[in-house]
Design a protein around this motif. Structure first.
Motif, PDB file in Angstrom:
ATOM      1  N   UNK A 121       5.032   1.666   9.495  1.00  0.00           N
ATOM      2  CA  UNK A 121       4.385   2.894   9.952  1.00  0.00           C
ATOM      3  C   UNK A 121       3.584   3.578   8.851  1.00  0.00           C
ATOM      4  N   UNK A 122       3.326   2.870   7.764  1.00  0.00           N
ATOM      5  CA  UNK A 122       2.609   3.482   6.642  1.00  0.00           C
ATOM      6  C   UNK A 122       1.219   3.960   7.045  1.00  0.00           C
ATOM      7  N   UNK A 123       0.639   3.324   8.034  1.00  0.00           N
ATOM      8  CA  UNK A 123      -0.699   3.735   8.481  1.00  0.00           C
ATOM      9  C   UNK A 123      -0.709   5.175   8.988  1.00  0.00           C
ATOM     10  N   UNK A 124       0.455   5.718   9.340  1.00  0.00           N
ATOM     11  CA  UNK A 124       0.502   7.083   9.871  1.00  0.00           C
ATOM     12  C   UNK A 124       0.529   8.147   8.772  1.00  0.00           C
ATOM     13  N   UNK A 125       0.799   7.754   7.524  1.00  0.00           N
ATOM     14  CA  UNK A 125       0.881   8.777   6.475  1.00  0.00           C
ATOM     15  C   UNK A 125       0.058   8.471   5.231  1.00  0.00           C
ATOM     16  N   UNK A 126      -0.352   7.233   5.033  1.00  0.00           N
ATOM     17  CA  UNK A 126      -1.073   6.880   3.811  1.00  0.00           C
ATOM     18  C   UNK A 126      -2.585   6.943   3.979  1.00  0.00           C
ATOM     19  N   UNK A 127      -3.074   7.158   5.192  1.00  0.00           N
ATOM     20  CA  UNK A 127      -4.501   7.233   5.405  1.00  0.00           C
ATOM     21  C   UNK A 127      -5.195   5.955   4.968  1.00  0.00           C
ATOM     22  N   UNK A 128      -6.237   6.089   4.167  1.00  0.00           N
ATOM     23  CA  UNK A 128      -6.944   4.927   3.661  1.00  0.00           C
ATOM     24  C   UNK A 128      -6.292   4.320   2.432  1.00  0.00           C
ATOM     25  N   UNK A 129      -5.151   4.849   2.030  1.00  0.00           N
ATOM     26  CA  UNK A 129      -4.442   4.321   0.883  1.00  0.00           C
ATOM     27  C   UNK A 129      -3.679   3.055   1.218  1.00  0.00           C
ATOM     28  N   UNK A 130      -3.183   2.393   0.185  1.00  0.00           N
ATOM     29  CA  UNK A 130      -2.394   1.173   0.339  1.00  0.00           C
ATOM     30  C   UNK A 130      -0.943   1.472  -0.026  1.00  0.00           C
ATOM     31  N   UNK A 131      -0.040   1.184   0.897  1.00  0.00           N
ATOM     32  CA  UNK A 131       1.384   1.446   0.679  1.00  0.00           C
ATOM     33  C   UNK A 131       2.089   0.164   0.282  1.00  0.00           C
ATOM     34  N   UNK A 132       3.036   0.280  -0.639  1.00  0.00           N
ATOM     35  CA  UNK A 132       3.877  -0.843  -1.042  1.00  0.00           C
ATOM     36  C   UNK A 132       5.272  -0.317  -1.319  1.00  0.00           C
ATOM     37  N   UNK A 133       6.278  -1.192  -1.196  1.00  0.00           N
ATOM     38  CA  UNK A 133       7.650  -0.758  -1.462  1.00  0.00           C
ATOM     39  C   UNK A 133       8.473  -1.947  -1.942  1.00  0.00           C
ATOM     40  N   UNK A 134       9.568  -1.651  -2.598  1.00  0.00           N
ATOM     41  CA  UNK A 134      10.478  -2.675  -3.093  1.00  0.00           C
ATOM     42  C   UNK A 134      11.902  -2.147  -3.015  1.00  0.00           C
ATOM     43  N   UNK A 135      12.796  -2.932  -2.436  1.00  0.00           N
ATOM     44  CA  UNK A 135      14.210  -2.564  -2.384  1.00  0.00           C
ATOM     45  C   UNK A 135      14.837  -2.749  -3.757  1.00  0.00           C
ATOM     46  N   UNK A 136      16.019  -2.202  -3.928  1.00  0.00           N
ATOM     47  CA  UNK A 136      16.740  -2.297  -5.192  1.00  0.00           C
ATOM     48  C   UNK A 136      17.354  -0.962  -5.517  1.00  0.00           C
ATOM     49  N   UNK A 137      17.800  -0.818  -6.752  1.00  0.00           N
ATOM     50  CA  UNK A 137      18.337   0.470  -7.188  1.00  0.00           C
ATOM     51  C   UNK A 137      17.801   0.737  -8.585  1.00  0.00           C
ATOM     52  N   UNK A 138      16.654   1.429  -8.703  1.00  0.00           N
ATOM     53  CA  UNK A 138      16.106   2.297  -7.659  1.00  0.00           C
ATOM     54  C   UNK A 138      15.250   1.573  -6.633  1.00  0.00           C
ATOM     55  N   UNK A 139      15.153   2.180  -5.451  1.00  0.00           N
ATOM     56  CA  UNK A 139      14.145   1.815  -4.474  1.00  0.00           C
ATOM     57  C   UNK A 139      12.816   2.356  -4.991  1.00  0.00           C
ATOM     58  N   UNK A 140      11.744   1.574  -4.800  1.00  0.00           N
ATOM     59  CA  UNK A 140      10.425   2.022  -5.250  1.00  0.00           C
ATOM     60  C   UNK A 140       9.447   2.006  -4.079  1.00  0.00           C
ATOM     61  N   UNK A 141       8.680   3.089  -3.972  1.00  0.00           N
ATOM     62  CA  UNK A 141       7.630   3.213  -2.971  1.00  0.00           C
ATOM     63  C   UNK A 141       6.365   3.634  -3.697  1.00  0.00           C
ATOM     64  N   UNK A 142       5.219   3.127  -3.265  1.00  0.00           N
ATOM     65  CA  UNK A 142       3.965   3.445  -3.949  1.00  0.00           C
ATOM     66  C   UNK A 142       2.839   3.599  -2.948  1.00  0.00           C
ATOM     67  N   UNK A 143       1.925   4.508  -3.258  1.00  0.00           N
ATOM     68  CA  UNK A 143       0.716   4.705  -2.460  1.00  0.00           C
ATOM     69  C   UNK A 143      -0.464   4.694  -3.416  1.00  0.00           C
ATOM     70  N   UNK A 144      -1.320   3.686  -3.290  1.00  0.00           N
ATOM     71  CA  UNK A 144      -2.555   3.623  -4.065  1.00  0.00           C
ATOM     72  C   UNK A 144      -3.667   4.287  -3.274  1.00  0.00           C
ATOM     73  N   UNK A 145      -4.580   4.957  -3.972  1.00  0.00           N
ATOM     74  CA  UNK A 145      -5.622   5.781  -3.330  1.00  0.00           C
ATOM     75  C   UNK A 145      -4.959   6.837  -2.457  1.00  0.00           C
ATOM     76  N   UNK A 146      -4.039   7.559  -3.063  1.00  0.00           N
ATOM     77  CA  UNK A 146      -3.214   8.544  -2.355  1.00  0.00           C
ATOM     78  C   UNK A 146      -4.054   9.722  -1.860  1.00  0.00           C
TER      79      UNK A 146
END
Length: 212
Positions: A121-146
């Motif tokens: 559902x990243x298209x609903x909040x990142x707009x024209x940006x690119x979303x990426x994520x990675x599980x683990x501890x810590x969990x990481x989430x990223x938005x390029x062109x935020x």
């Protein structure tokens, strides 16, 4: 990171409506009217959006808020808007059976399931940006062109709205001690806005994380 490109240019209306709600709870109505007018969004004060909005409107609103509000107040209000957005998603967008399932899963597994849903559902909040994520501890989430900090040049992270939204979802569905920190921000020269999520008091395989 496992990534996906968002649909360009559109963001869910919560980015506007929940910002308005947080501002209205803290500032006089005429002050909020002035902020929205300066951002070119005066029409939303009387007719809040119910569908996806142009991401440039969200960028403009955050640009005005950064220019007009003291930093501490700005952070508190944009964080409140993010928490309200998380509450809205929990109340209206995430089915109750899914919420129940996530709460009974071990936290690491629940985090992976929730990340998968956020990525879809990243298209609903990142707009024209690119979303990426990675599980683990810590969990990481990223938005390029935020969209929130696009074009900004700052000496501190600027995306408390996203951090608070992610934190609310993970704290309610994965682990009650989940906390999200923005560790890199495009406004500071980073390649993407990066958020790290950690929780304390969770042990491998535990299924008991919630108060009795």
């Amino acid at each position: 990171m496992d990534g996906g490109i968002a649909v360009a240019g559109r963001i869910g209306p919560n980015a506007i409506t929940q910002a308005a709600a947080a501002l209205d709870a803290a500032l006089p109505g005429d002050a909020v009217d002035a902020l929205f007018a300066e951002a070119g969004l005066a029409r939303y004060r009387h007719d809040p959006p119910e569908r996806m909005v142009d991401e440039r409107e969200v960028t403009a609103l955050h640009r005005v808020l950064r220019a007009r509000l003291p930093p501490a107040q700005l952070r508190a209000l944009t964080r409140e808007a993010g928490l309200r957005t998380g509450d809205y998603l929990l109340a209206h967008r995430i089915p109750r059976p899914v919420q129940w399932l996530l709460r009974v899963l071990p936290a690491p597994l629940a985090a992976r399931v929730l990340l998968s849903a956020i990525r879809r559902h990243a298209w609903t909040f990142a707009g024209g940006g690119a979303f990426a994520c990675a599980a683990g501890h810590p969990v990481r989430l990223a938005i390029a062109s935020c969209p929130l900090c696009r074009g900004a040049r700052l000496d501190h992270p600027a995306c408390d709205y996203y951090a608070a939204t992610f934190e609310r979802l993970f704290a309610r569905l994965v682990h009650p001690r989940a906390r999200v920190t923005e560790v890199a921000c495009e406004a500071m020269g980073a390649a993407a806005c990066v958020f790290e999520l950690r929780w304390r008091g969770c042990w491998r395989g535990s299924r008991r994380r919630w108060p009795a």
